[in-house]
Write an enzyme that holds these catalytic residues in place. Sequence first.
Site, PDB file in Angstrom:
ATOM      1  N   GLU A 252       2.048   3.380   4.696  1.00 45.32           N
ATOM      2  CA  GLU A 252       3.276   3.399   4.292  1.00 45.32           C
ATOM      3  C   GLU A 252       4.553   3.543   4.359  1.00 45.32           C
ATOM      4  O   GLU A 252       5.684   4.637   3.516  1.00 45.32           O
ATOM      5  CB  GLU A 252       3.154   3.332   2.484  1.00 45.32           C
ATOM      6  CG  GLU A 252       1.275   2.560   2.419  1.00 45.32           C
ATOM      7  CD  GLU A 252       1.351   3.244   0.121  1.00 45.32           C
ATOM      8  OE1 GLU A 252       1.773   3.993  -0.147  1.00 45.32           O
ATOM      9  OE2 GLU A 252       0.981   2.018  -0.190  1.00 45.32           O
ATOM     10  N   GLU A 356      -6.073  -1.121   1.485  1.00 42.90           N
ATOM     11  CA  GLU A 356      -6.125  -0.173   1.001  1.00 42.90           C
ATOM     12  C   GLU A 356      -5.581  -0.842  -0.895  1.00 42.90           C
ATOM     13  O   GLU A 356      -4.558  -1.521  -1.323  1.00 42.90           O
ATOM     14  CB  GLU A 356      -4.855   1.201   0.427  1.00 42.90           C
ATOM     15  CG  GLU A 356      -4.881   2.111  -0.111  1.00 42.90           C
ATOM     16  CD  GLU A 356      -3.239   3.351  -0.226  1.00 42.90           C
ATOM     17  OE1 GLU A 356      -3.271   4.073   0.856  1.00 42.90           O
ATOM     18  OE2 GLU A 356      -3.369   3.680  -1.147  1.00 42.90           O
TER      19      GLU A 356
END
Length: 512
Positions: A252, A356
């Site tokens: 991220e 994820e």
Amino acid sequence: MKWKLTRRNILLLICCIYAAEATPCISRDYGNGGTVCVCNGTYCDSTPEYEVPDVGSYIRYTSSEDGLPLSMTQGVFDDGNTSADIILRLEPDITYQRIHGFGGAMTDSAAINIKSLSEGAQENVLRSYFGEEGSEYNLVRVPIAGTDYSIRIYTYDDYDGDVSLEKFSLADEDLIYKIPLMQKALELNPRLRFFAASWTAPSWMKTNDYYLCQDGFLLEEYYQVYADYIIKFMDEYKEHGLEMWAISTGNEPVNGILPESIYNCMAWTPQGIANWVAENLGPTISRSNHSETLIFTLDDQRSRLSWFVEEMFENELAKNYTAGIAVHWYFDQMSSTNLLDETHSNYSDKFLLLTEAAIWNATADTYVSLGCWDRAEQYILDIIENLEHWVTGWVDWNLALDIDSGPAWDNNTLDASIVVNADEDEFYKQPMFYAIAHFSKFIPRESVRVELSMSQDETSVKSVAFKTPENETVLVIYNMSTEEQQVTVSDPERGNFTLQLPYKSIQTILYK
Ligand SMILES: *[C@@H]1O[C@H](CO)[C@@H](O)[C@H](O)[C@H]1NC(C)=O
Ligand SMILES: *[C@@H]1O[C@H](CO)[C@@H](O)[C@H](O)[C@H]1NC(C)=O
Ligand SMILES: *[C@@H]1O[C@H](CO)[C@@H](O)[C@H](O)[C@H]1NC(C)=O
Ligand SMILES: *[C@@H]1O[C@H](CO)[C@@H](O)[C@H](O)[C@H]1NC(C)=O
Ligand SMILES: *[C@@H]1O[C@H](CO)[C@@H](O)[C@H](O)[C@H]1NC(C)=O
Ligand SMILES: *[C@@H]1O[C@H](CO)[C@@H](O)[C@H](O)[C@H]1NC(C)=O
Ligand SMILES: *[C@@H]1O[C@H](CO)[C@@H](O)[C@H](O)[C@H]1NC(C)=O
Ligand SMILES: *[C@@H]1O[C@H](CO)[C@@H](O)[C@H](O)[C@H]1NC(C)=O
Ligand SMILES: *[C@@H]1O[C@H](CO)[C@@H](O)[C@H](O)[C@H]1NC(C)=O
Ligand SMILES: *[C@@H]1O[C@H](CO)[C@@H](O)[C@H](O)[C@H]1NC(C)=O
């Protein structure tokens, strides 16, 4: 050799007849709209290896809100009802992406939870996920040092200015917890592949001299040191027999720029990450003992595909080093699937992988909601949606959490597919666990998605189809409708059959 009726042989016979049967789920209802299956050190439900019947018949596995996960029935192609409300027509000549697989993440918290159980129960967790009688996961995401799902904040080299990485070392979290479990998982499924991601570089390599996001970028003077750090991680894991199939450019990267992100992370601009991949990570991996390890990038929300990847790939060398693009599932409802389609058509040689997913509901009464079918439904719909738009696999987040969504240093509030209760030496397989199993167990790596067209725009029935490497056909169908309807599956090479699907039920159908 003559076969004698010895005690051992009788036991063997009993064991093997028994092993071929499904071990039923011991279900428990916590009042959250669905049930869990309860396992302990001596008991766990399982689904034996299946055999797809001869041409003319199919097998069907069903799980639904009212329990009975993965219950199997058989049926035959009997021409079906051609005036059914919905016709699902298989078009095996229209093919799409090739599948990499399905799995979950061996976070520190997951490993600590699994290890908090007795040996027998640990074994049952691993068999549930990786065994032939379980979900047959073939992907595991491995964090490089600490994440939000760790019990402390750390990296593998927290010594200011250690540019030669002399003091680099794996942590207890690796040596005592993650590695032994990963080794066992690999024994259970030799086709298992690991891929790794770092959440942040050590603080001293960053502009904010801090582990958390808050505008912390990698200092350019440490671009090479950080690439070496990642190779060192791969070297150490390899010494334990664990090789990385692929490596992320970092978890991220866009969150790193947002001031409100308060967990372990590091920010990248698309240009910065491109330079690092082109000049440091890419060439360093090529020269290392891990030259087969693939690099993938983004590892962030779908909405960020449009600008981050495009700008990064303006650097052609970085683009050449990158084999794939990873997306996370958070906020999928708020971003269009066109982004996946466009990314595929713009960069058709790069695979897409979802790395994820976890349920996060800040307004729920409890973060972990035992037995909640609604959460399984969110998983099912997201898996089907991603598979329908070129994504080659889907990877859950923590393989196991405790009932308080922990342990986690930052008190994060996610749910998990397996929830561990160490006090009772029990664990609970949630509807989400079976939701993923409906795909992971039946769609082997290298399966190819094929066209499955629907006779009408019926949004309450979702479906997706594959051809396996053995040329078997696998269909996954979910019924969200409360209206009475029939669905006919029509295969030009095999014929038709008609199904009535229970409400809120997921079906996997297999035939030759
Ligand atoms: C484990 O679960 C089985 C099945 O529910 C049960 O019969 C057994 O008593 C449990 N064992 C323990 C130690 O709780
Ligand atoms: C199967 O269903 C399709 C679509 O309704 C129809 O065109 C075809 O004739 C059916 N085949 C058989 C063998 O019934
Ligand atoms: C076939 O489907 C139609 C529409 O759903 C239904 O009216 C009819 O009763 C079905 N026929 C059989 C034999 O099931
Ligand atoms: C690769 O591994 C071998 C044997 O472990 C080692 O001697 C060598 O230094 C390694 N090469 C690199 C580039 O790390
Ligand atoms: C794909 O390429 C087109 C044309 O260059 C561009 O407008 C679009 O933004 C790109 N989309 C993605 C998701 O990369
Ligand atoms: C990237 O790969 C393409 C295709 O192999 C090649 O033509 C091009 O020269 C490469 N670009 C760079 C900068 O290496
Ligand atoms: C979050 O939980 C609340 C309370 O259980 C529920 O009403 C709401 O629908 C949930 N939100 C999502 C997005 O699932
Ligand atoms: C997590 O919760 C504990 C116990 O309530 C508290 O002491 C701690 O400050 C919390 N940590 C964070 C980062 O919020
Ligand atoms: C699967 O089908 C394709 C095309 O009909 C054929 O070429 C291939 O050999 C088959 N593979 C197996 C394993 O049967
Ligand atoms: C979906 O479930 C509802 C409620 O049980 C049922 O009436 C309907 O026929 C099912 N739809 C299909 C396509 O089987």
